[in-house]
Design a protein around this motif. Structure first.
Motif, short mmCIF file in Angstrom:
data_model
loop_
_atom_site.label_atom_id
_atom_site.label_comp_id
_atom_site.label_asym_id
_atom_site.label_seq_id
_atom_site.Cartn_x
_atom_site.Cartn_y
_atom_site.Cartn_z
N ARG A 1 0.84 -1.19 0.00
CA ARG A 1 0.00 0.00 0.00
C ARG A 1 0.88 1.26 0.00
O ARG A 1 0.58 2.24 -0.67
N SER A 2 1.97 1.20 0.77
CA SER A 2 2.91 2.32 0.79
C SER A 2 3.58 2.49 -0.57
O SER A 2 3.77 3.62 -1.05
N MET A 3 3.92 1.37 -1.22
CA MET A 3 4.52 1.42 -2.55
C MET A 3 3.57 2.05 -3.57
O MET A 3 3.98 2.86 -4.41
N ILE A 4 2.29 1.68 -3.48
CA ILE A 4 1.31 2.24 -4.42
C ILE A 4 1.23 3.75 -4.25
O ILE A 4 1.24 4.51 -5.24
N THR A 5 1.15 4.20 -3.00
CA THR A 5 1.11 5.65 -2.74
C THR A 5 2.36 6.33 -3.27
O THR A 5 2.29 7.42 -3.87
N GLN A 6 3.50 5.69 -3.08
CA GLN A 6 4.75 6.29 -3.54
C GLN A 6 4.80 6.38 -5.06
O GLN A 6 5.17 7.42 -5.62
N ILE A 7 4.41 5.30 -5.74
CA ILE A 7 4.44 5.31 -7.20
C ILE A 7 3.46 6.32 -7.76
O ILE A 7 3.76 7.06 -8.72
N ILE A 8 2.27 6.40 -7.16
CA ILE A 8 1.28 7.39 -7.62
C ILE A 8 1.83 8.80 -7.43
O ILE A 8 1.67 9.67 -8.30
N SER A 9 2.48 9.04 -6.28
CA SER A 9 3.03 10.38 -6.04
C SER A 9 4.11 10.72 -7.06
O SER A 9 4.20 11.87 -7.51
N VAL A 10 4.94 9.73 -7.44
CA VAL A 10 5.98 9.98 -8.45
C VAL A 10 5.34 10.30 -9.80
O VAL A 10 5.76 11.25 -10.50
N ILE A 11 4.31 9.54 -10.17
CA ILE A 11 3.63 9.80 -11.45
C ILE A 11 2.98 11.17 -11.43
O ILE A 11 3.09 11.95 -12.40
N PHE A 12 2.29 11.51 -10.34
CA PHE A 12 1.64 12.81 -10.25
C PHE A 12 2.67 13.94 -10.35
O PHE A 12 2.48 14.89 -11.11
N SER A 13 3.73 13.85 -9.54
CA SER A 13 4.73 14.93 -9.54
C SER A 13 5.43 15.02 -10.89
O SER A 13 5.67 16.13 -11.40
N ASN A 14 5.75 13.88 -11.49
CA ASN A 14 6.40 13.90 -12.80
C ASN A 14 5.49 14.48 -13.87
O ASN A 14 5.93 15.22 -14.76
#
Length: 672
Positions: free
Chosen positions: A342-355
């Protein structure tokens, strides 16, 4: 078991290396783009575009609509992904024509090479089944094989230092990618097999997810913005600039990791206040890094920025693990693996959003900045660099203030899960606060955050607090308003306070404040004074109600009994109670009699409060403990004394008097 936990922590740390490598690969692409076409932002934009879609497909995030993420998140993600497609098309097809830059083909080739290596590295890592040394050898051979096209690309670079930096940077990022665990493939399988998110309907976890998501977007955006700012602040190409940026990134990430390990090893408390303080430091560092030109000034603000980042990530990592206990309250069984992914999903989503956000911004810059022909970055672009990350961090702080799982709730949760207070009312109370959707009043958190730096009290007597005997009643001196404020900030456990009913109702509070001190304001008519009282009553009642208080009314017997019944119910639910039973003295102010509390001692105590001990014993069969507390404004101390224990064998009237007298004597001793 310890070896398994250690291996799991190593895997979690390694799983983040692909995100860490992203920043270094971004710097590498910018350096190549700066050298070939004199525009580092073009390489940055192409890399961001490639990274977005690489993470999206390799992480299997297209399956998030099956329940692994909220619908709003998916909707925003699709908007950003669509925008990234248009940005990518403009970069690949429109930019070379408009800007007349044929060298963009070489930059595109290099970015494509890096993206392809990332994808194939993840797949090879997942496919290799050779254990130990053989696995490492195969990974090394694969990286050497992929190093060949980079070697061929380096021949077109005439500048020898740039050529070697390109090769070394490419090899270093390949090493980071190669020795990460195959978490992207594992995450993809996890999302594909997850039919229902076990934590999706837990209110405190949803608040935490938003807090974590926006914080990580802000952190990632902040790094991306600063890298772009530094690269463009030196119009003349300098390879040293990119070396410094790479060293800075590595230093910041290592410092954050070391800080987290140090905190965990020392057992330091990581609370929401630490998160807010870290966010404040990060925001301050972000604002100042763009303005300071000198080496020492820039180093200081970058250090403050990095320390704020370390505080934020440490708190997020610590809080993520607490939801295993919260899930138990909700009747769910959640494993470390579930929390990790769940933490990984949040992290990957945040990277995609910020990128994706950064890609849209940089795409505009790519076309506009070269056409402006100015040696400096225009003010509108500099302000965007500062404001966007800060905006996301402020949203994250808002969710942190709404988080019901604060340190006191966590203590209560620990008591329940460890069996020291395992009863049905406690579980219902925790479920109401942490699982069900509830409006969280965070006035107390704001008050504690702003007032604590001005008190600096030395706390003693915490060793007398025995959590296995909680819930208990804490009896504190009043000291006008000093005692309540000090107790709220420094009492190291959860509680609900007794508060005069007049002070939790806005209109009644206005009349009370007018009668106590506002009437003494000179040169103003009574109506103006009453308006001032009403204005002050609003924030006062808002802050007091955020304590979730037990209202007290002393002049009505029926309401007094209601207060006692509510107090026993609160204690049965596992909450401690804080009271201020000190008798105020009557004093004459001008032509009016009023009451006030002693500021340097303890007045006599009302005895009625001690009836709580008898009522609680009749309800639960347990002997309640009363802790004396004294907050000294003169000595800047907050002292907790040894408890007085209710004795059911004594006569009720005598026991009530005994408890009040003993507490008064102990509070006087603490005041010395």
């Amino acid at each position: 078991m310890n070896a398994v936990k250690k291996a799991y922590r190593i895997n979690v740390a390694l799983s983040l290396s692909n995100v860490n490598a992203d920043f270094l690969q971004l710097i590498l692409c910018m350096m190549v783009s700066h050298y070939i076409i004199a525009n580092p932002l073009y390489g940055a934009a192409l890399f961001l575009f490639a990274n977005i879609w690489t993470l999206y497909f390799e992480g299997n995030l297209r399956r998030l609509s099956s329940g692994a993420a909220p619908r709003k998140t998916n909707f925003v993600m699709w908007i950003l992904l669509s925008a990234s497609v248009f940005a990518g098309l403009a970069l690949v097809f429109l930019y070379p024509i408009v800007m007349r830059a044929p060298g963009t083909n070489f930059v595109s080739f290099f970015v494509l090479l890096i993206a392809a290596r990332s994808v194939l590295t993840w797949k090879v890592n997942d496919a290799l089944s050779k254990p130990g040394l053989a696995r490492r050898i195969y990974k090394g051979l694969f990286q050497i094989l992929f190093f060949v096209p980079c070697l061929a690309f380096a021949w077109i670079i005439d500048d020898e230092p740039v050529m070697w930096m390109t090769l070394v940077g490419y090899a270093l990022t390949g090493f980071l990618l190669s020795y990460q665990s195959s978490t992207m493939a594992s995450l993809s399988k996890y999302i594909a097999n997850t039919r229902r998110d076990k934590l999706h309907d837990i209110f405190s976890y949803r608040v935490f997810s938003n807090m974590s998501l926006y914080a990580q977007i802000a952190l990632s955006l902040g790094v991306l913005m600063y890298i772009c700012y530094v690269s463009f602040s030196t119009p003349a190409f300098s390879s040293d600039t990119y070396v410094y940026m790479g060293v800075w990134i590595v230093a910041v990430l290592l410092f954050s990791e070391l800080f987290t390990k140090l905190v965990n090893r020392r057992g330091w408390i990581l609370s929401l206040n630490i998160f807010i303080v870290g966010a404040a430091m990060w925001i301050t560092g972000s604002l100042m890094m763009f303005d300071f030109k000198g080496l020492w000034g820039s180093t200081f603000w970058a250090g403050l920025w990095g320390f704020g980042l370390a505080c934020i990530t440490s708190v997020l990592n610590r809080y993520n693990g607490d939801f295993k206990m919260v899930a138990r309250i909700a009747g769910r069984k959640v494993s470390d693996r579930d929390l990790h992914f769940r933490s990984m999903i949040t992290q990957i989503i945040s990277v995609i959003f910020s990128n994706a956000i950064m890609l849209c911004v940089v795409t505009v810059w790519v076309f506009v900045i070269p056409a402006s022909h100015t040696p400096e970055l225009p003010w509108v672009f500099r302000s965007t660099m500062v404001q966007l990350p800060v905006l996301f961090m402020l949203v994250s702080v808002f969710f942190a203030l709404r988080q019901p799982l604060d340190e006191r709730s966590r203590q209560k949760l620990l008591n329940y899960t460890q069996g020291t207070n395992n009863n049905t009312p406690t579980k219902q109370n925790l479920r109401s606060n942490l699982v069900e959707k509830k409006r969280v009043k965070f006035g107390v958190k704001i008050l504690a955050f702003f007032v604590r730096p001005f008190l600096h009290l030395k706390v003693s007597g915490k060793e007398y607090m025995e959590m296995e005997h909680f819930p208990s009643v804490f009896v504190c001196n009043h000291g006008i308003i000093y005692g309540p404020i000090a107790a709220v900030i420094y009492l190291p456990t959860y509680f609900r306070p007794w508060i005069d009913r007049k002070m939790v109702d806005r209109e009644m509070a206005a009349k009370e404040m007018y009668g106590r001190f506002i009437y003494r304001i000179p040169l103003l008519p009574p109506k103006a004074k009453m308006r001032i009282a009403r204005l002050l009553a609003g924030p006062v009642t808002w802050a007091l109600n955020s304590f979730n208080p037990i209202p007290v009314e002393k002049n009505n017997l029926r309401n007094v009994m209601t207060t006692f019944d509510d107090t026993v119910k609160v204690l049965s639910e596992g909450d401690n109670v804080l009271i201020f039973p000190e008798r105020p003295r009557k004093v004459k102010r001008g032509d009016k009699m009023t009451v006030e509390h002693l500021t340097d001692s303890v007045g006599r105590l009302f005895t009625g409060f001690a009836n709580i001990g008898r009522l609680y014993y009749e309800t639960t069969g347990k002997c309640l403990r009363f802790y004396p507390i004294y907050a000294s404004k003169r000595n800047h101390t907050f002292r907790i004394g040894q408890p007085v224990v209710f004795s059911p064998d004594n006569d009720p009237h005598d026991e009530k008097q005994r408890i009040a007298d003993l507490l008064h004597d102990k509070m006087l001793e603490l005041a010395e």
